[in-house]
Design a protein around this motif. Sequence first.
Motif, PDB file in Angstrom:
ATOM      1  N   VAL A  65     124.435  76.997  66.337  1.00 43.98           N
ATOM      2  CA  VAL A  65     125.527  77.965  66.193  1.00 43.98           C
ATOM      3  C   VAL A  65     125.481  78.973  67.344  1.00 43.98           C
ATOM      4  O   VAL A  65     126.508  79.300  67.948  1.00 43.98           O
ATOM      5  CB  VAL A  65     125.457  78.705  64.824  1.00 43.98           C
ATOM      6  N   ILE A  66     124.263  79.444  67.677  1.00 46.18           N
ATOM      7  CA  ILE A  66     124.115  80.415  68.777  1.00 46.18           C
ATOM      8  C   ILE A  66     124.583  79.781  70.086  1.00 46.18           C
ATOM      9  O   ILE A  66     125.313  80.407  70.867  1.00 46.18           O
ATOM     10  CB  ILE A  66     122.650  80.900  68.888  1.00 46.18           C
ATOM     11  N   ALA A  67     124.187  78.526  70.328  1.00 39.67           N
ATOM     12  CA  ALA A  67     124.569  77.844  71.569  1.00 39.67           C
ATOM     13  C   ALA A  67     126.093  77.747  71.699  1.00 39.67           C
ATOM     14  O   ALA A  67     126.659  78.042  72.760  1.00 39.67           O
ATOM     15  CB  ALA A  67     123.947  76.450  71.607  1.00 39.67           C
ATOM     16  N   PHE A  68     126.776  77.399  70.613  1.00 42.53           N
ATOM     17  CA  PHE A  68     128.239  77.300  70.666  1.00 42.53           C
ATOM     18  C   PHE A  68     128.889  78.690  70.801  1.00 42.53           C
ATOM     19  O   PHE A  68     129.955  78.813  71.414  1.00 42.53           O
ATOM     20  CB  PHE A  68     128.779  76.565  69.434  1.00 42.53           C
ATOM     21  N   SER A  69     128.246  79.721  70.232  1.00 42.67           N
ATOM     22  CA  SER A  69     128.773  81.086  70.377  1.00 42.67           C
ATOM     23  C   SER A  69     128.729  81.514  71.837  1.00 42.67           C
ATOM     24  O   SER A  69     129.666  82.144  72.339  1.00 42.67           O
ATOM     25  CB  SER A  69     127.953  82.077  69.545  1.00 42.67           C
ATOM     26  N   VAL A  70     127.625  81.184  72.523  1.00 35.82           N
ATOM     27  CA  VAL A  70     127.487  81.506  73.955  1.00 35.82           C
ATOM     28  C   VAL A  70     128.576  80.775  74.748  1.00 35.82           C
ATOM     29  O   VAL A  70     129.243  81.366  75.610  1.00 35.82           O
ATOM     30  CB  VAL A  70     126.079  81.115  74.477  1.00 35.82           C
ATOM     31  N   LEU A  71     128.780  79.508  74.417  1.00 35.29           N
ATOM     32  CA  LEU A  71     129.791  78.703  75.116  1.00 35.29           C
ATOM     33  C   LEU A  71     131.196  79.291  74.900  1.00 35.29           C
ATOM     34  O   LEU A  71     131.987  79.420  75.850  1.00 35.29           O
ATOM     35  CB  LEU A  71     129.734  77.255  74.605  1.00 35.29           C
ATOM     36  N   ALA A  72     131.490  79.684  73.653  1.00 35.33           N
ATOM     37  CA  ALA A  72     132.812  80.267  73.342  1.00 35.33           C
ATOM     38  C   ALA A  72     132.996  81.593  74.071  1.00 35.33           C
ATOM     39  O   ALA A  72     134.068  81.863  74.620  1.00 35.33           O
ATOM     40  CB  ALA A  72     132.941  80.463  71.830  1.00 35.33           C
ATOM     41  N   GLY A  73     131.942  82.426  74.077  1.00 36.91           N
ATOM     42  CA  GLY A  73     132.001  83.712  74.781  1.00 36.91           C
ATOM     43  C   GLY A  73     132.205  83.508  76.271  1.00 36.91           C
ATOM     44  O   GLY A  73     132.976  84.237  76.913  1.00 36.91           O
ATOM     45  N   PHE A  74     131.552  82.499  76.825  1.00 38.92           N
ATOM     46  CA  PHE A  74     131.707  82.156  78.243  1.00 38.92           C
ATOM     47  C   PHE A  74     133.159  81.772  78.538  1.00 38.92           C
ATOM     48  O   PHE A  74     133.755  82.254  79.511  1.00 38.92           O
ATOM     49  CB  PHE A  74     130.751  81.001  78.583  1.00 38.92           C
ATOM     50  N   ASN A  75     133.746  80.941  77.661  1.00 39.17           N
ATOM     51  CA  ASN A  75     135.158  80.538  77.825  1.00 39.17           C
ATOM     52  C   ASN A  75     136.074  81.755  77.833  1.00 39.17           C
ATOM     53  O   ASN A  75     136.992  81.853  78.623  1.00 39.17           O
ATOM     54  CB  ASN A  75     135.595  79.615  76.689  1.00 39.17           C
ATOM     55  N   LYS A  76     135.807  82.656  76.893  1.00 37.38           N
ATOM     56  CA  LYS A  76     136.630  83.871  76.795  1.00 37.38           C
ATOM     57  C   LYS A  76     136.452  84.703  78.063  1.00 37.38           C
ATOM     58  O   LYS A  76     137.413  85.265  78.591  1.00 37.38           O
ATOM     59  CB  LYS A  76     136.199  84.672  75.559  1.00 37.38           C
TER      60      LYS A  76
ATOM     61  N   GLY B 241     139.678  81.322  80.065  1.00 34.29           N
ATOM     62  CA  GLY B 241     140.282  80.021  79.765  1.00 34.29           C
ATOM     63  C   GLY B 241     140.760  79.871  78.340  1.00 34.29           C
ATOM     64  O   GLY B 241     141.377  78.874  77.992  1.00 34.29           O
ATOM     65  N   GLY B 242     140.465  80.863  77.463  1.00 32.64           N
ATOM     66  CA  GLY B 242     140.846  80.749  76.057  1.00 32.64           C
ATOM     67  C   GLY B 242     139.947  79.757  75.329  1.00 32.64           C
ATOM     68  O   GLY B 242     138.863  79.411  75.813  1.00 32.64           O
ATOM     69  N   GLY B 243     140.407  79.318  74.178  1.00 32.30           N
ATOM     70  CA  GLY B 243     139.644  78.325  73.430  1.00 32.30           C
ATOM     71  C   GLY B 243     138.429  78.888  72.702  1.00 32.30           C
ATOM     72  O   GLY B 243     137.505  78.151  72.373  1.00 32.30           O
ATOM     73  N   TYR B 244     138.442  80.198  72.429  1.00 33.38           N
ATOM     74  CA  TYR B 244     137.312  80.807  71.706  1.00 33.38           C
ATOM     75  C   TYR B 244     137.271  80.318  70.258  1.00 33.38           C
ATOM     76  O   TYR B 244     136.240  79.833  69.798  1.00 33.38           O
ATOM     77  CB  TYR B 244     137.453  82.334  71.763  1.00 33.38           C
ATOM     78  N   GLY B 245     138.417  80.414  69.572  1.00 32.05           N
ATOM     79  CA  GLY B 245     138.500  79.984  68.161  1.00 32.05           C
ATOM     80  C   GLY B 245     138.095  78.531  67.970  1.00 32.05           C
ATOM     81  O   GLY B 245     137.239  78.222  67.124  1.00 32.05           O
ATOM     82  N   PRO B 246     138.703  77.586  68.754  1.00 26.69           N
ATOM     83  CA  PRO B 246     138.340  76.184  68.572  1.00 26.69           C
ATOM     84  C   PRO B 246     136.842  75.908  68.781  1.00 26.69           C
ATOM     85  O   PRO B 246     136.225  75.198  67.992  1.00 26.69           O
ATOM     86  CB  PRO B 246     139.166  75.456  69.646  1.00 26.69           C
ATOM     87  N   VAL B 247     136.266  76.507  69.836  1.00 30.02           N
ATOM     88  CA  VAL B 247     134.843  76.238  70.115  1.00 30.02           C
ATOM     89  C   VAL B 247     133.953  76.831  69.023  1.00 30.02           C
ATOM     90  O   VAL B 247     132.997  76.191  68.564  1.00 30.02           O
ATOM     91  CB  VAL B 247     134.450  76.767  71.524  1.00 30.02           C
ATOM     92  N   VAL B 248     134.300  78.041  68.577  1.00 32.27           N
ATOM     93  CA  VAL B 248     133.511  78.686  67.527  1.00 32.27           C
ATOM     94  C   VAL B 248     133.594  77.889  66.217  1.00 32.27           C
ATOM     95  O   VAL B 248     132.582  77.623  65.562  1.00 32.27           O
ATOM     96  CB  VAL B 248     134.012  80.148  67.326  1.00 32.27           C
ATOM     97  N   THR B 249     134.802  77.488  65.841  1.00 29.12           N
ATOM     98  CA  THR B 249     134.977  76.771  64.567  1.00 29.12           C
ATOM     99  C   THR B 249     134.354  75.379  64.643  1.00 29.12           C
ATOM    100  O   THR B 249     133.575  74.995  63.754  1.00 29.12           O
ATOM    101  CB  THR B 249     136.480  76.657  64.212  1.00 29.12           C
ATOM    102  N   LEU B 250     134.681  74.640  65.697  1.00 29.69           N
ATOM    103  CA  LEU B 250     134.126  73.281  65.819  1.00 29.69           C
ATOM    104  C   LEU B 250     132.604  73.331  66.012  1.00 29.69           C
ATOM    105  O   LEU B 250     131.883  72.465  65.503  1.00 29.69           O
ATOM    106  CB  LEU B 250     134.786  72.535  66.981  1.00 29.69           C
ATOM    107  N   GLY B 251     132.131  74.341  66.728  1.00 28.43           N
ATOM    108  CA  GLY B 251     130.687  74.511  66.912  1.00 28.43           C
ATOM    109  C   GLY B 251     129.969  74.678  65.579  1.00 28.43           C
ATOM    110  O   GLY B 251     128.894  74.124  65.353  1.00 28.43           O
ATOM    111  N   GLN B 252     130.604  75.436  64.683  1.00 23.79           N
ATOM    112  CA  GLN B 252     130.012  75.608  63.341  1.00 23.79           C
ATOM    113  C   GLN B 252     130.009  74.281  62.575  1.00 23.79           C
ATOM    114  O   GLN B 252     129.046  73.961  61.870  1.00 23.79           O
ATOM    115  CB  GLN B 252     130.800  76.641  62.553  1.00 23.79           C
ATOM    116  N   LEU B 253     131.084  73.511  62.720  1.00 22.00           N
ATOM    117  CA  LEU B 253     131.143  72.219  62.013  1.00 22.00           C
ATOM    118  C   LEU B 253     130.038  71.292  62.532  1.00 22.00           C
ATOM    119  O   LEU B 253     129.368  70.609  61.762  1.00 22.00           O
ATOM    120  CB  LEU B 253     132.506  71.537  62.190  1.00 22.00           C
ATOM    121  N   PHE B 254     129.852  71.301  63.874  1.00 23.46           N
ATOM    122  CA  PHE B 254     128.777  70.498  64.461  1.00 23.46           C
ATOM    123  C   PHE B 254     127.411  70.932  63.918  1.00 23.46           C
ATOM    124  O   PHE B 254     126.516  70.117  63.749  1.00 23.46           O
ATOM    125  CB  PHE B 254     128.753  70.661  65.990  1.00 23.46           C
TER     126      PHE B 254
END
Lengths: 51, 261
Positions: free
Chosen positions: B145-156, B160-173
């Motif tokens: 979850v932390i790794a995907f949060s970092v990735l989403a924050g980096f996108n933001k 490039g956007g895509g914070y919501g999708p990466v955060v939500t899908l990251g949690q599902l993963f």
Amino acid sequence: MKKRLEIGTEAKELDEKPIIERIKIKKYSINKIIVALLFYFLMLFLFSIYL
Amino acid sequence: MELIISIIILAFLFEMVDSTAGMGFGTSLAPILFLFGYKPLQVVPVLLISETITGFIDSFFAHEFKNVHFSFHPFNDSTKITLIIAFFGCFGIFLSIIISYYGIQFPIYFIKLYVAILVLIMGTLSLMKVRLMRIKQYRSQLKMVIAFSVLAGFNKGIGGGGYGPVVTLGQLFSGVYEKSATAIASFAEAVTSLVGFFTFILISISGVEIDLMLLPSIFAGGFIAALFAPYLVRIFPNKIWRYVIPIYASSVGIILLFNLF
């Protein structure tokens, strides 16, 4: 060992109940929805004054 | 105050999808508003204010309807994960606004291409995971979850956007229960958007003019959707959201790709 978290336990328990149970909500939840709707109309009123 | 019916309807529809699937409000609505001829300073701050309010309302009622359980005394796992995701999101949005304010140019085409491909791949993999692995265990992994949060924050941060999708899908993963994942994403996005809006206020002090003309219309549609979406999430079984979220994410990825070519 990987650290694992407990998230969604309540949602999972609720999911195991029939849909009729999931449709029912408590009276205090309805009161909170009414308060939220009052907030909504108050905000629209404030927007009409200031924007 | 001017209420624009078409924008109220669009805000309602995209917020309904955002609150149920954990993504799509900013990613989908912003390009449409740009197509309508509105300027970034008319759209972005308004979306941030709206996402702050609707995110808090959505997560409050998600808690109320038992889609997720947030606890602050002491912090439970859902709250901790929300704060971790929000922290990286806040850092990212602050960075992106400052970068754009100082006029630093990134190769925006390649950034958006990267985000579109990332969202498409994550959506497809989430769907394959559901189909192939038939996950029964919902015991999430903190490090993932932390790794995907970092990735989403980096996108933001790179815009490039895509914070919501990466955060939500990251949690599902990571194994978070779908109904809870969307509520956590909404709560984190509310905090992130609040920081984003304050950053805009800081910038406006130094002379950049913000136009809030669209706020009443977007608020009017978005708020009602955020109020009732958690109830829909509660009623429909989780297995529906297990398919809806990755399918919708893949669609967002495809739309982003189409917009680029």
